[in-house]
Design a protein around this motif. Structure first.
Motif, PDB file in Angstrom:
ATOM      1  N   LEU A 192       0.811  -1.213   0.000  1.00  0.00           N
ATOM      2  CA  LEU A 192       0.000   0.000   0.000  1.00  0.00           C
ATOM      3  C   LEU A 192       0.845   1.263   0.000  1.00  0.00           C
ATOM      4  O   LEU A 192       0.309   2.366  -0.133  1.00  0.00           O
ATOM      5  CB  LEU A 192      -0.953  -0.009   1.197  1.00  0.00           C
ATOM      6  CG  LEU A 192      -1.952  -1.174   1.227  1.00  0.00           C
ATOM      7  CD1 LEU A 192      -2.754  -1.151   2.521  1.00  0.00           C
ATOM      8  CD2 LEU A 192      -2.883  -1.110   0.024  1.00  0.00           C
ATOM      9  N   GLU A 199      -6.437   1.341  -8.173  1.00  0.00           N
ATOM     10  CA  GLU A 199      -7.386   1.550  -7.085  1.00  0.00           C
ATOM     11  C   GLU A 199      -8.185   0.293  -6.776  1.00  0.00           C
ATOM     12  O   GLU A 199      -8.465   0.001  -5.606  1.00  0.00           O
ATOM     13  CB  GLU A 199      -8.316   2.716  -7.414  1.00  0.00           C
ATOM     14  CG  GLU A 199      -7.656   4.076  -7.291  1.00  0.00           C
ATOM     15  CD  GLU A 199      -7.064   4.320  -5.905  1.00  0.00           C
ATOM     16  OE1 GLU A 199      -7.768   4.054  -4.905  1.00  0.00           O
ATOM     17  OE2 GLU A 199      -5.903   4.749  -5.837  1.00  0.00           O
ATOM     18  N   ARG A 202      -5.893  -1.900  -4.822  1.00  0.00           N
ATOM     19  CA  ARG A 202      -5.657  -1.298  -3.501  1.00  0.00           C
ATOM     20  C   ARG A 202      -6.832  -1.572  -2.565  1.00  0.00           C
ATOM     21  O   ARG A 202      -6.641  -1.944  -1.402  1.00  0.00           O
ATOM     22  CB  ARG A 202      -5.435   0.204  -3.638  1.00  0.00           C
ATOM     23  CG  ARG A 202      -5.253   0.938  -2.298  1.00  0.00           C
ATOM     24  CD  ARG A 202      -5.032   2.416  -2.513  1.00  0.00           C
ATOM     25  NE  ARG A 202      -3.770   2.640  -3.206  1.00  0.00           N
ATOM     26  CZ  ARG A 202      -2.593   2.667  -2.598  1.00  0.00           C
ATOM     27  NH1 ARG A 202      -2.505   2.501  -1.288  1.00  0.00           N
ATOM     28  NH2 ARG A 202      -1.501   2.883  -3.295  1.00  0.00           N
ATOM     29  N   GLU A 206      -6.554  -3.604   0.915  1.00  0.00           N
ATOM     30  CA  GLU A 206      -6.902  -2.976   2.185  1.00  0.00           C
ATOM     31  C   GLU A 206      -7.886  -3.847   2.964  1.00  0.00           C
ATOM     32  O   GLU A 206      -7.734  -4.017   4.185  1.00  0.00           O
ATOM     33  CB  GLU A 206      -7.501  -1.591   1.934  1.00  0.00           C
ATOM     34  CG  GLU A 206      -6.482  -0.567   1.504  1.00  0.00           C
ATOM     35  CD  GLU A 206      -7.109   0.764   1.116  1.00  0.00           C
ATOM     36  OE1 GLU A 206      -6.373   1.768   1.083  1.00  0.00           O
ATOM     37  OE2 GLU A 206      -8.329   0.803   0.848  1.00  0.00           O
TER      38      GLU A 206
END
Length: 210
Positions: A192, A199, A202, A206
């Motif tokens: 990260l 995106e 990511r 996450e």
């Protein structure tokens, strides 16, 4: 400074069957002569069979190093022609695709391309090699190749130099992201640190890292 050995393109075609159903893929690519246009989300003449998981701005161009292809040739005791088995658009030499930093930018011909994520193989790689264990072998080898996004459209051709014009100061490489996704989830949070990570990827990382 690296070198572009070949530009490879392909069209969707049958590559085998799964659960009795034919499977199509554009993984089988062939080198093309002359200058090739790189624009939009693709290399001219190249297509994807399943846009849900292949292609798009963050998977516009796939690069694989000849050095890694040669490693596989020794490992598998078979020839690895450019584009034929791994399905790369760009077969390179002298540029480290595996340890390229996410967000690193390459000038090739009149294009500017940005390293954004590793290749995460699906079952079609196993079909292409006629070996269902190939997915596991590919992951464990940590030689995933690099997907590139198109920053500046232009033309490329075999023999072009590959110059790294920009390299971020973080340490998140193609190999690190691939290993985090496929081999060692304890590495996920480190990935990260790369602002140029797609995106969609990511967001998934996450959630998984939590």
């Amino acid at each position: 400074m690296g070198e572009l050995l070949s530009v490879n393109v392909g069209q969707p075609a049958p590559i085998g069957t799964r659960k009795g159903q034919p499977v199509g893929s554009a993984i089988r690519k062939r080198p093309v002569d002359g200058r090739v246009r790189v624009e939009g989300v693709n290399v001219a003449g190249d297509r994807q069979a399943d846009w849900r998981v292949h292609g798009g701005p963050d998977k516009a161009v796939y690069a694989y190093a000849r050095e890694d292809g040669d490693w596989w040739a020794r490992e598998l005791e078979r020839e690895i022609p450019a584009g034929e088995l791994f399905g790369e658009n760009l077969t390179t030499r002298g540029i480290d695709c595996t340890n390229a930093v996410i967000g690193e930018r390459w000038r090739i011909g009149t294009t500017l391309l940005e390293v954004c994520q590793p290749r995460i193989p699906c079952f079609k790689l196993g079909l292409r090699f006629d070996d269902p264990k190939m997915l596991k072998r590919f992951a464990q080898a940590s030689r995933p190749g690099a997907y590139l996004r198109i920053v500046e459209e232009g033309e490329i051709g075999a023999g072009d130099a590959i110059a790294v014009e920009q390299r971020p100061d973080h340490d998140v490489t193609i190999r690190l992201v691939a290993d985090a996704l496929l081999l060692d989830e304890t590495l996920l949070k480190r990935t990260l640190n790369a602002p140029a990570l797609p995106e969609s990827l990511r967001g998934w990382i996450e959630q998984r890292a939590e």
